[in-house]
Design a protein around this motif. Sequence first.
Motif, PDB file in Angstrom:
ATOM      1  N   TRP A  41       0.881  -1.180   0.000  1.00  0.00           N
ATOM      2  CA  TRP A  41       0.000   0.000   0.000  1.00  0.00           C
ATOM      3  C   TRP A  41       0.910   1.219   0.000  1.00  0.00           C
ATOM      4  N   GLY A  72      -1.366   7.761  15.559  1.00  0.00           N
ATOM      5  CA  GLY A  72      -0.889   6.735  14.631  1.00  0.00           C
ATOM      6  C   GLY A  72       0.592   6.913  14.330  1.00  0.00           C
ATOM      7  N   CYS A  74       1.613   7.574  11.329  1.00  0.00           N
ATOM      8  CA  CYS A  74       1.638   8.732  10.432  1.00  0.00           C
ATOM      9  C   CYS A  74       1.727  10.028  11.231  1.00  0.00           C
ATOM     10  N   ARG A  94       1.128   2.511  18.686  1.00  0.00           N
ATOM     11  CA  ARG A  94       0.676   3.696  17.941  1.00  0.00           C
ATOM     12  C   ARG A  94      -0.089   3.320  16.680  1.00  0.00           C
ATOM     13  N   TYR A  95       0.100   2.093  16.197  1.00  0.00           N
ATOM     14  CA  TYR A  95      -0.367   1.694  14.866  1.00  0.00           C
ATOM     15  C   TYR A  95      -1.880   1.801  14.696  1.00  0.00           C
ATOM     16  N   LEU A  96      -2.315   2.477  13.619  1.00  0.00           N
ATOM     17  CA  LEU A  96      -3.719   2.512  13.220  1.00  0.00           C
ATOM     18  C   LEU A  96      -3.855   1.533  12.053  1.00  0.00           C
ATOM     19  N   CYS A  98      -4.912  -0.493   8.829  1.00  0.00           N
ATOM     20  CA  CYS A  98      -5.528  -0.197   7.532  1.00  0.00           C
ATOM     21  C   CYS A  98      -5.975  -1.516   6.914  1.00  0.00           C
TER      22      CYS A  98
HETATM   23  N1  SME Z   1      -0.968   2.789   9.643  1.00  0.00           N
HETATM   24  C1  SME Z   1      -1.073   4.223   9.653  1.00  0.00           C
HETATM   25  C2  SME Z   1      -2.444   4.663   9.197  1.00  0.00           C
HETATM   26  C3  SME Z   1      -2.571   4.820   7.732  1.00  0.00           C
HETATM   27  S1  SME Z   1      -2.874   3.368   6.916  1.00  0.00           S
HETATM   28  O1  SME Z   1      -1.739   2.468   7.070  1.00  0.00           O
HETATM   29  C4  SME Z   1      -3.031   3.693   5.307  1.00  0.00           C
HETATM   30  C5  SME Z   1      -0.752   4.773  11.046  1.00  0.00           C
HETATM   31  O2  SME Z   1      -0.579   4.015  11.984  1.00  0.00           O
HETATM   32  O3  SME Z   1      -0.694   5.987  11.199  1.00  0.00           O
END
Ligand code: SME
Length: 154
Positions: A41, A72, A74, A94-96, A98
């Motif tokens: 991605w 996140g 990012c 911290r990971y969001l 996807c």
């Molecule tokens: N994983 C990212 C969020 C964006 S998605 O991967 C597209 C994060 O932890 O900030």
Amino acid sequence: MPSHDDVLSDITSQIQNESDSTRAMAAVVATLKRRMPDYSWVGIYILDGNELVLGPFEGKPSPHTRIPVGRGICGAAAAEKATIIVDDVNADPRYLACSVDTLSEIVVPIMACSGVLGEIDIDSDRLAAFGAPDRKLLESVAALLAGRMGGQRR
Ligand code: SME
């Protein structure tokens, strides 16, 4: 696996030949996704106030189209103004998420003298997919993009 230097040289020409920053970003995203097999991605977030807004991307649609700075991986990279490499996203609080398939991530800020303009975000379905050559390639691409985006700052 293509050489990182070959990919950088192709992207350098693409950015030099494209005066529109959005089209330059889309071309960069497409080239990275096509040429780098581990890049599952690839997207670019653009800073708008205190939020990162998803711009051009390739891969599955992400639920995270707006990410506050500081949230996140990012948001952490934007706050720290530094590249972050996470070898195992599931071990990073911290990971969001996807995609459930994502195992590692790299986030590279796009910076001008005035500060952060945005960032390149790449996920991989392989653990620890990103190393020093990826950091070097993507930091070079971010510097080229900063030059293209700089004229269009508000
Ligand atoms: N994983 C990212 C969020 C964006 S998605 O991967 C597209 C994060 O932890 O900030």
